[in-house]
Enzyme design. Sequence first.
Site, mmCIF file in Angstrom:
data_model
loop_
_atom_site.group_PDB
_atom_site.id
_atom_site.type_symbol
_atom_site.label_atom_id
_atom_site.label_comp_id
_atom_site.label_asym_id
_atom_site.label_seq_id
_atom_site.Cartn_x
_atom_site.Cartn_y
_atom_site.Cartn_z
ATOM 1 N N LYS A 1 48.277 24.538 45.080
ATOM 2 C CA LYS A 1 49.448 25.336 44.786
ATOM 3 C C LYS A 1 49.261 26.772 45.252
ATOM 4 O O LYS A 1 50.205 27.551 45.335
ATOM 5 C CB LYS A 1 49.686 25.363 43.261
ATOM 6 C CG LYS A 1 49.842 24.006 42.634
ATOM 7 C CD LYS A 1 49.803 24.151 41.099
ATOM 8 C CE LYS A 1 49.819 22.778 40.465
ATOM 9 N NZ LYS A 1 49.215 22.803 39.134
ATOM 10 N N GLY A 2 48.004 27.109 45.548
ATOM 11 C CA GLY A 2 47.648 28.507 45.785
ATOM 12 C C GLY A 2 48.329 29.186 46.957
ATOM 13 O O GLY A 2 48.453 30.405 46.994
ATOM 14 N N GLU B 1 46.632 28.286 53.874
ATOM 15 C CA GLU B 1 45.712 28.162 52.734
ATOM 16 C C GLU B 1 45.622 29.507 52.013
ATOM 17 O O GLU B 1 45.899 30.555 52.610
ATOM 18 C CB GLU B 1 44.338 27.697 53.291
ATOM 19 C CG GLU B 1 43.197 27.629 52.323
ATOM 20 C CD GLU B 1 43.355 26.609 51.198
ATOM 21 O OE1 GLU B 1 44.372 26.672 50.488
ATOM 22 O OE2 GLU B 1 42.436 25.795 51.005
ATOM 23 N N ASP C 1 36.480 29.435 51.436
ATOM 24 C CA ASP C 1 35.170 29.813 50.914
ATOM 25 C C ASP C 1 34.107 29.086 51.750
ATOM 26 O O ASP C 1 33.704 29.568 52.807
ATOM 27 C CB ASP C 1 35.120 29.453 49.426
ATOM 28 C CG ASP C 1 33.842 29.879 48.753
ATOM 29 O OD1 ASP C 1 33.090 30.667 49.340
ATOM 30 O OD2 ASP C 1 33.580 29.429 47.603
ATOM 31 N N LYS D 1 36.272 34.308 52.488
ATOM 32 C CA LYS D 1 35.015 34.817 51.920
ATOM 33 C C LYS D 1 33.904 34.444 52.895
ATOM 34 O O LYS D 1 33.320 33.359 52.781
ATOM 35 C CB LYS D 1 34.724 34.088 50.599
ATOM 36 C CG LYS D 1 35.441 34.614 49.390
ATOM 37 C CD LYS D 1 34.887 33.847 48.190
ATOM 38 C CE LYS D 1 35.640 34.128 46.952
ATOM 39 N NZ LYS D 1 35.253 33.213 45.865
ATOM 40 N N PHE E 1 34.911 36.004 42.351
ATOM 41 C CA PHE E 1 36.022 35.118 42.018
ATOM 42 C C PHE E 1 37.309 35.937 41.933
ATOM 43 O O PHE E 1 37.425 36.848 41.118
ATOM 44 C CB PHE E 1 35.764 34.379 40.702
ATOM 45 C CG PHE E 1 36.729 33.258 40.501
ATOM 46 C CD1 PHE E 1 36.532 32.038 41.134
ATOM 47 C CD2 PHE E 1 37.864 33.424 39.723
ATOM 48 C CE1 PHE E 1 37.448 31.004 40.992
ATOM 49 C CE2 PHE E 1 38.785 32.400 39.564
ATOM 50 C CZ PHE E 1 38.566 31.190 40.203
ATOM 51 N N VAL E 2 38.253 35.622 42.795
ATOM 52 C CA VAL E 2 39.493 36.396 42.840
ATOM 53 C C VAL E 2 40.683 35.595 42.304
ATOM 54 O O VAL E 2 40.695 34.359 42.350
ATOM 55 C CB VAL E 2 39.791 36.907 44.276
ATOM 56 C CG1 VAL E 2 38.703 37.869 44.736
ATOM 57 C CG2 VAL E 2 39.949 35.765 45.269
ATOM 58 N N ASP F 1 44.447 31.105 41.110
ATOM 59 C CA ASP F 1 44.433 30.956 39.652
ATOM 60 C C ASP F 1 43.025 30.990 39.075
ATOM 61 O O ASP F 1 42.025 30.858 39.794
ATOM 62 C CB ASP F 1 45.056 29.612 39.266
ATOM 63 C CG ASP F 1 44.127 28.431 39.570
ATOM 64 O OD1 ASP F 1 43.624 28.365 40.708
ATOM 65 O OD2 ASP F 1 43.879 27.607 38.677
#
Length: 182
Positions: free
Chosen positions: A49-50, A103, A107, A135, A156-157, A163
């Site tokens: 969902k990001g 996206e 990572d 990242k 962690f963002v 989310d």
Amino acid sequence: METVAIHKDVAEILVSSEQIEERCKQLGKEISDYYRNKDAQLVVVGLLKGSVPFMADLIKHIDVDLEIDFMDVSSYVGTDSTEVKILKDVENPVTGKEVLIVEDIVDTGKTLQEVVGLFQSKGAKDVRIATLLSKPEGRIIDIKIDYIGFSVPNKFVIGYGLDYNQKYRNLPYVGVIKKEAI
Ligand code: 5GP
């Protein structure tokens, strides 16, 4: 400039909403220039969902004809490979089309490596990747990313689609979550 009240669980803002807006314009132009004279149909596929806020803002700045579609995958890290389970597949066939995957963050690169492979096996003419965030320190797979919004440190963002336990996707900026909120 509009002042956005910082959420109580955010330690610092890494990318402001103004920076995101500006970068979406630049990327939209680059993407349009690349696809403008292609013969095949462009389909922009957001990974749920990001990617939703980024996808919505980005496509407004792409001025070539396009279709949109969405895919939802979850990745499981096995002993020596990552398995990607498709929770929701694209609706329309991608055979012979130019696929641009959108996206939220790359990572390790494992999820995208699998998703790119899926589109190639479905007969896409070409597969490119646009990500809001990258990242670089976390990268394990040397995957080629065609369009990167911003590079961020290995923290962690959250926010702007990203989310923590399904929260914070609605923040208009990208920030680092406070340790006490985890
Ligand atoms: P990769 O396969 O590249 O390691 O995984 C990318 C996925 O991991 C992203 O789509 C996202 O769901 C999740 N992810 C990686 N880093 C972060 C982060 O800092 N914050 C959030 N919210 N998700 C992340």
